[in-house]
Each structure stands twice: as structure tokens, then as C-alpha cells.
Design a protein around this motif. Structure first.
Motif, mmCIF file in Angstrom:
data_model
loop_
_atom_site.group_PDB
_atom_site.id
_atom_site.type_symbol
_atom_site.label_atom_id
_atom_site.label_comp_id
_atom_site.label_asym_id
_atom_site.label_seq_id
_atom_site.Cartn_x
_atom_site.Cartn_y
_atom_site.Cartn_z
ATOM 1 N N LEU A 1 0.843 -1.188 0.000
ATOM 2 C CA LEU A 1 0.000 0.000 0.000
ATOM 3 C C LEU A 1 0.878 1.238 0.000
ATOM 4 O O LEU A 1 1.942 1.255 0.628
ATOM 5 C CB LEU A 1 -0.907 0.045 1.230
ATOM 6 C CG LEU A 1 -1.967 -1.049 1.414
ATOM 7 C CD1 LEU A 1 -2.836 -0.719 2.617
ATOM 8 C CD2 LEU A 1 -2.818 -1.209 0.172
ATOM 9 N N SER A 2 0.415 2.278 -0.706
ATOM 10 C CA SER A 2 1.076 3.577 -0.694
ATOM 11 C C SER A 2 0.068 4.619 -0.243
ATOM 12 O O SER A 2 -1.072 4.640 -0.722
ATOM 13 C CB SER A 2 1.605 3.938 -2.089
ATOM 14 O OG SER A 2 2.564 3.000 -2.527
ATOM 15 N N THR A 3 0.463 5.498 0.687
ATOM 16 C CA THR A 3 -0.464 6.459 1.263
ATOM 17 C C THR A 3 -0.567 7.717 0.411
ATOM 18 O O THR A 3 0.349 8.088 -0.310
ATOM 19 C CB THR A 3 -0.040 6.851 2.681
ATOM 20 O OG1 THR A 3 1.298 7.378 2.636
ATOM 21 C CG2 THR A 3 -0.086 5.663 3.606
ATOM 22 N N TYR A 4 -1.723 8.383 0.530
ATOM 23 C CA TYR A 4 -1.945 9.681 -0.098
ATOM 24 C C TYR A 4 -1.515 10.782 0.871
ATOM 25 O O TYR A 4 -1.483 10.573 2.090
ATOM 26 C CB TYR A 4 -3.427 9.861 -0.443
ATOM 27 C CG TYR A 4 -3.864 9.114 -1.672
ATOM 28 C CD1 TYR A 4 -3.963 9.760 -2.896
ATOM 29 C CD2 TYR A 4 -4.193 7.764 -1.616
ATOM 30 C CE1 TYR A 4 -4.381 9.090 -4.041
ATOM 31 C CE2 TYR A 4 -4.605 7.083 -2.748
ATOM 32 C CZ TYR A 4 -4.693 7.749 -3.952
ATOM 33 O OH TYR A 4 -5.095 7.075 -5.078
ATOM 34 N N PRO A 5 -1.205 11.976 0.364
ATOM 35 C CA PRO A 5 -0.831 13.079 1.253
ATOM 36 C C PRO A 5 -2.021 13.575 2.047
ATOM 37 O O PRO A 5 -3.178 13.339 1.684
ATOM 38 C CB PRO A 5 -0.314 14.150 0.280
ATOM 39 C CG PRO A 5 -0.999 13.845 -1.012
ATOM 40 C CD PRO A 5 -1.141 12.355 -1.057
ATOM 41 N N GLY A 6 -1.727 14.287 3.134
ATOM 42 C CA GLY A 6 -2.794 14.847 3.953
ATOM 43 C C GLY A 6 -2.642 14.446 5.406
ATOM 44 O O GLY A 6 -1.913 13.514 5.748
ATOM 45 N N GLY A 7 -3.348 15.173 6.277
ATOM 46 C CA GLY A 7 -3.273 14.877 7.699
ATOM 47 C C GLY A 7 -3.778 13.486 8.008
ATOM 48 O O GLY A 7 -4.839 13.077 7.560
ATOM 49 N N GLY A 8 -3.030 12.749 8.809
ATOM 50 C CA GLY A 8 -3.418 11.400 9.194
ATOM 51 C C GLY A 8 -2.989 10.333 8.216
ATOM 52 O O GLY A 8 -2.725 9.203 8.611
ATOM 53 N N ARG A 9 -2.945 10.656 6.927
ATOM 54 C CA ARG A 9 -2.528 9.715 5.882
ATOM 55 C C ARG A 9 -3.214 8.351 6.040
ATOM 56 O O ARG A 9 -2.569 7.319 6.093
ATOM 57 C CB ARG A 9 -1.004 9.548 5.889
ATOM 58 C CG ARG A 9 -0.279 10.769 5.340
ATOM 59 C CD ARG A 9 1.214 10.535 5.268
ATOM 60 N NE ARG A 9 1.887 11.657 4.605
ATOM 61 C CZ ARG A 9 2.223 11.680 3.320
ATOM 62 N NH1 ARG A 9 1.932 10.643 2.558
ATOM 63 N NH2 ARG A 9 2.831 12.715 2.797
ATOM 64 N N ARG A 10 -4.530 8.354 6.126
ATOM 65 C CA ARG A 10 -5.284 7.103 6.215
ATOM 66 C C ARG A 10 -5.526 6.492 4.843
ATOM 67 O O ARG A 10 -5.443 5.278 4.673
ATOM 68 C CB ARG A 10 -6.634 7.353 6.891
ATOM 69 C CG ARG A 10 -6.565 7.763 8.345
ATOM 70 C CD ARG A 10 -6.195 6.610 9.238
ATOM 71 N NE ARG A 10 -6.272 6.981 10.639
ATOM 72 C CZ ARG A 10 -5.862 6.204 11.632
ATOM 73 N NH1 ARG A 10 -5.333 5.015 11.346
ATOM 74 N NH2 ARG A 10 -5.957 6.589 12.876
ATOM 75 N N ARG A 11 -5.841 7.350 3.862
ATOM 76 C CA ARG A 11 -6.181 6.816 2.547
ATOM 77 C C ARG A 11 -4.921 6.278 1.866
ATOM 78 O O ARG A 11 -3.840 6.862 1.956
ATOM 79 C CB ARG A 11 -6.814 7.891 1.673
ATOM 80 C CG ARG A 11 -7.331 7.316 0.357
ATOM 81 C CD ARG A 11 -7.826 8.378 -0.582
ATOM 82 N NE ARG A 11 -8.134 7.781 -1.879
ATOM 83 C CZ ARG A 11 -8.382 8.470 -2.982
ATOM 84 N NH1 ARG A 11 -8.369 9.799 -2.955
ATOM 85 N NH2 ARG A 11 -8.642 7.847 -4.120
ATOM 86 N N ALA A 12 -5.098 5.153 1.175
ATOM 87 C CA ALA A 12 -3.963 4.502 0.518
ATOM 88 C C ALA A 12 -4.401 3.956 -0.830
ATOM 89 O O ALA A 12 -5.595 3.819 -1.123
ATOM 90 C CB ALA A 12 -3.410 3.377 1.389
ATOM 91 N N ALA A 13 -3.397 3.652 -1.649
ATOM 92 C CA ALA A 13 -3.621 3.012 -2.944
ATOM 93 C C ALA A 13 -3.092 1.594 -2.876
ATOM 94 O O ALA A 13 -2.007 1.348 -2.343
ATOM 95 C CB ALA A 13 -2.917 3.789 -4.055
ATOM 96 N N LEU A 14 -3.860 0.665 -3.403
ATOM 97 C CA LEU A 14 -3.461 -0.739 -3.396
ATOM 98 C C LEU A 14 -2.464 -0.983 -4.518
ATOM 99 O O LEU A 14 -2.743 -0.695 -5.680
ATOM 100 C CB LEU A 14 -4.688 -1.629 -3.568
ATOM 101 C CG LEU A 14 -4.461 -3.143 -3.569
ATOM 102 C CD1 LEU A 14 -3.825 -3.603 -2.261
ATOM 103 C CD2 LEU A 14 -5.785 -3.880 -3.799
ATOM 104 N N GLY A 15 -1.295 -1.491 -4.156
ATOM 105 C CA GLY A 15 -0.253 -1.773 -5.137
ATOM 106 C C GLY A 15 -0.193 -3.250 -5.488
ATOM 107 O O GLY A 15 -1.225 -3.912 -5.649
#
Length: 474
Positions: free
Chosen positions: A343-357
Motif C-alpha cells: 500500500l502507498s499512502t496519499y498526502p494529507g493529515g493522518g494519511r489514512r487513505r492509501a492506494a493498493l499496489g
């Protein structure tokens, strides 16, 4: 299914359903009556022929052992994926009562599975070759540039970075103009008093949202539409409307002063107004426990949320996928299994959202559960998260040792000592998942994963007090 012969549970199968109608229809097909020529293999292939009500019979094959996720094919004309026949066949197989015996697949099932896996291998090989060629080409171009007297060894790009920067600047200017206009509209609204909101009707909000769309700020447009639905929406609506107006004002000011914000908070503001972002965090490989999956639908879009928990890193991540209105997103992961993936995270506070690799194996059973906290610790976690993202609706939380108990006309989750409790969100109190949770508990403390926010706690998955698999509540 990396463990041979391990079958999914009915809950894990139904988690694949694109909608409630598919779940109901699949339940009617989960008996041996409509099926013939059924069978399965240790490798994770299930097949059968279903007697259809239209132009059947329909040949159905499901491959649950592919690393890219479960896939199916069926002769029926349904556009849903998986269709009711594939779900019904998996439910029959999950029953484990011998209705779907192991054996050799027929030629038509073998051809589809073999062809699909060969295509996946070819695609992976092509991707690797393309990457290697790009790296080799870049190195060769750099060497040629150096030989020609260019000390930087730079490689010409097909995408003009100057033009891209200018487009980004023009969009930022439009968003700034839209945010400024929105500030004026909010000021006019509050100056006239909230009592006038009932007379303006929804058209004013929709026209304001359209102006934000013109400003290329879809995030602002979405929040304006939410304001329109809040007005005259029940008791104390002026209080809730004022709160939402304040948050929208804060977002406007965050955008107008984004250059003064900390990097992560500025990234959060950009995301909230609707600017696209990419997953720039480093790829993290883990055994990701699939905690929950659910869809939210509006007139334009179907949004699927999948919560994952890293069994080694202890991180909780969110995968988002989208489908057109009335169509389920393609990403489907069965709740309660684990996924060996990056998984790779998206920018932003908390960095909860991610992209499945990259996925290294298909979903497999796991005995590990996420670590839990008390209700008071869950509230503290939400409070800390608001510091990084003031517009956050909720945070993912696993509650340890809680019991669902009635609280007047609503329900709450109380800790084992009974000293602290979290109210359940009103929307969850009207769902069948509430009674599944109550039945699972039976008055005994259970472990519950869900989303904790200012409206309360929304349970999504629960585990029994003793050994047992996850039970989806969505």
C-alpha cells in the motif's frame, strides 16, 4: 486462499455482493436445486451450471485463488459483477456440506481459468519489461546527453512541465475566485438570518454549488449541497446548519491562506476542496487484514470504502474505489481474510487513505485481530485526528470488550465495566446489522470495529468473545 481446501464463510461471500438485491437473489440460489455439474478444486476454482429463468442454463465459474482478487464469469446477461449466480454458487460451496464436491473441472471451466491466469501473467511480464525498458532508455539518453556536452544528462520529457504548472496555476486561481465568492455568499446568508433559509429553498444551494463546480472546486460544491440538505431537516436544524457553515468557512479560509499552513494540513485542504492527488508515500508491504467493506450511493456515484489493518505495522488504511451511478466498483475484498500486498499512502493529515499496489497472494484466512481500545480512548483518538483534519467526519477504531445496550430509543456500546460508553449513530440503529451485533454479543463483551465521529459510533465488523471469525455488520 493460499491455504488449500479452506472455504470462505457466507459473510465473506456476501461481502462481494454489489448491492442488497444481489444478496437476496444469491440466497435463493444457495441450494442444490437449481444447480448441476457443480464442483471445486483445491486450487480455488468453483464451477456449476445453473437452471435460469430466462435463457438458461448458465455456466458459472469463480476463481477465488487469483492474487488480483476473486473473479467470475457467467453466461447470464447481468451487468453486475459478481452476478447472483456466482454469489449463489459460492454460498453453496461455502456451506461445506458436500454439495460442491472436489474434482477435475470440465473443459469449459478449465479454459476460462487457464486463459485468465495466462493473461494476468502476460500483463505482469509486459509491465516488468516496460519498466526495465524505460529505465534502460533513460540511462542511455542521459549518457548520450552527457556525450553531447550537456552536463546535466537530462532526458527530454513527453509531458511539458511548464504547461502543467500553468494549468495548475490557472485552476488554483479559479478555486480562489470560487472560495472568495462562497465567503461572500455565506456572509450574506448569515447576515440575513437562518430563518430566511426555509424561504430560499434548495435552488439557492444548488445554484451556489454549480458556481463552485464552475470554479473547479468539486469538494466545495459537495459541501454546499450537504448544507442544502441540512436546512429544514428536522429538530435543531439551525444549530447543525450553523456548525456546517462554520466548517465550510474554515475550509475557505484554509484555501485562501494555504501558503501559511503546515505541509500536511495544506495537503488536506487541497484534497478537501477537490484537487486530485496521487499516492506519494512509500510502498509498505504487510499482511493486511480486511476489516470492513461498504458502499455509499448518490445520484452520480457509487463509492466503496474498504478498511484494512496491517498485522505487522499496526496501521489502519482506507481504500476508495468508485463506480458510475447504479454500478458497483470493481474492487472487492472479502471481510475477515488477509491480503499480502503493498500500500502507498496519499498526502494529507493522518494519511489514512492509501492506494493498493502489488498483490503477492490471494486473500487468505488469518487468526489475528486488530488491537482494541476503550470508548474513552476512541473519543480521544478522534479529537487528536481533528487537529490534523478539522473536517474529518470519523476515524477508524476497534473497541475492545464492549456490550451493546439500549439507551432509551437508541443504543450504545458500553465497556465491560459499564463506566464509559459510545452512542451508536442514529442511522445504524435502523439497520439489520444492529440485531446481528446484539445476537453475536448475547450480553457478553465482544470486539467491534467501526467509525467513531461526532455523530457517534458506527459498527462495521464484530468478533465473538471467544474464537471465531469476523462478522460483517454492513
Amino acid at each position: 486462499m493460499t491455504q488449500q481446501g479452506v472455504r470462505w464463510t457466507a459473510d465473506q461471500v456476501l461481502a462481494l455482493a454489489p448491492d442488497a438485491a444481489s444478496r437476496e437473489a444469491a440466497g435463493r440460489l444457495a441450494t442444490a436445486g437449481p444447480w448441476s455439474e457443480v464442483g471445486s478444486t483445491d486450487g480455488g476454482t468453483v464451477w456449476g451450471v445453473c437452471r435460469g429463468g430466462g435463457g438458461g442454463p448458465y455456466r458459472t465459474v469463480v476463481d477465488v485463488a487469483d492474487a488480483s482478487g476473486p473473479a467470475c464469469t457467467c453466461g447470464c446477461p447481468s451487468l453486475r459483477c459478481p452476478c447472483k449466480h456466482a454469489l449463489g454458487l459460492l454460498l453453496l460451496w461455502a456451506g461445506g456440506d458436500g454439495a460442491v464436491p472436489e474434482g477435475e473441472p470440465p473443459a469449459w471451466a478449465e479454459r476460462w481459468v487457464t486463459g485468465r491466469r495466462e493473461d494476468a501473467e502476460a500483463a505482469a511480464g509486459a509491465e516488468t519489461a516496460e519498466t526495465e525498458a524505460a529505465e534502460t532508455g533513460a540511462a542511455g539518453a542521459g549518457a548520450a546527453a552527457g556525450a553531447a556536452g550537456d552536463p546535466s544528462g537530462s532526458v527530454p520529457r513527453t509531458r511539458d512541465p511548464v504547461a502543467a504548472r500553468r494549468r495548475a496555476e490557472r485552476r488554483a486561481e479559479r478555486i480562489t475566485a470560487g472560495a472568495t465568492e462562497l465567503e461572500q455568499r455565506l456572509a450574506d446568508l448569515l447576515r440575513g438570518g437562518l430563518a430566511e433559509v426555509e424561504q430560499t429553498g434548495y435552488a439557492w444551494w444548488e445554484e451556489t454549488a454549480a458556481r463552485m463546480v464552475d470554479a473547479q472546486a468539486p469538494g466545495l460544491a459537495s459541501r454546499v449541497r450537504e448544507l442544502g440538505s441540512t436546512a429544514s431537516s428536522g429538530p435543531d436544524w439551525p444549530v447543525r446548519l450553523l456548525e456546517e457553515c462554520a466548517l465550510l468557512h474554515l475550509l475557505d479560509q484554509g484555501w485562501l491562506r494555504r501558503d501559511r499552513l503546515p505541509q500536511d494540513l495544506a495537503a488536506t485542504v487541497r484534497t478537501r476542496v477537490g484537487l486530485p492527488t496521487t499516492a506519494d508515500g512509500p510502498a509498505v508491504r504487510d499482511q493486511w487484514l480486511i476489516l470492513a467493506q461498504y458502499d455509499s450511493v448518490d445520484a452520480r456515484l457509487t463509492t466503496r470504502r474498504v478498511w484494512l489493518y496491517g498485522t505487522e505495522t499496526g496501521r489502519t488504511a482506507l481504500l476508495l474505489s468508485y463506480g458510475a451511478a447504479g454500478r458497483a466498483p470493481e474492487l472487492t475484498l472479502p471481510v475477515g481474510l488477509s491480503l499480502d500486498a503493498e500500500l502507498s499512502t496519499y498526502p494529507g493529515g493522518g494519511r489514512r487513505r492509501a492506494a493498493l499496489g502489488k498483490r503477492f497472494a490471494p486473500p487468505a484466512p488469518v487468526e489475528i485481530r486488530p488491537k482494541g481500545v476503550t470508548p474513552s480512548q476512541a473519543l480521544a483518538r478522534y479529537g487528536r485526528a481533528l487537529r490534523d483534519d478539522p473536517w474529518l467526519e470519523s476515524v477508524p477504531v476497534t473497541l475492545e470488550q464492549v456490550v451493546p445496550v439500549p439507551d432509551g430509543d437508541s443504543w450504545q456500546l458500553a465497556d465491560a465495566s459499564g463506566e464509559t460508553a459510545l452512542p451508536l449513530t442514529p442511522a445504524f440503529g435502523n439497520r439489520a446489522g444492529l440485531w446481528r451485533l446484539v445476537a453475536l454479543s448475547g450480553g457478553v463483551p465482544v470486539q467491534v470495529f467501526g467509525e467513531c465521529g461526532h455523530r457517534g459510533f458506527t459498527p462495521l465488523t464484530a468478533w465473538p468473545a471467544g474464537p471465531g471469525q469476523a462478522v460483517s455488520l454492513t
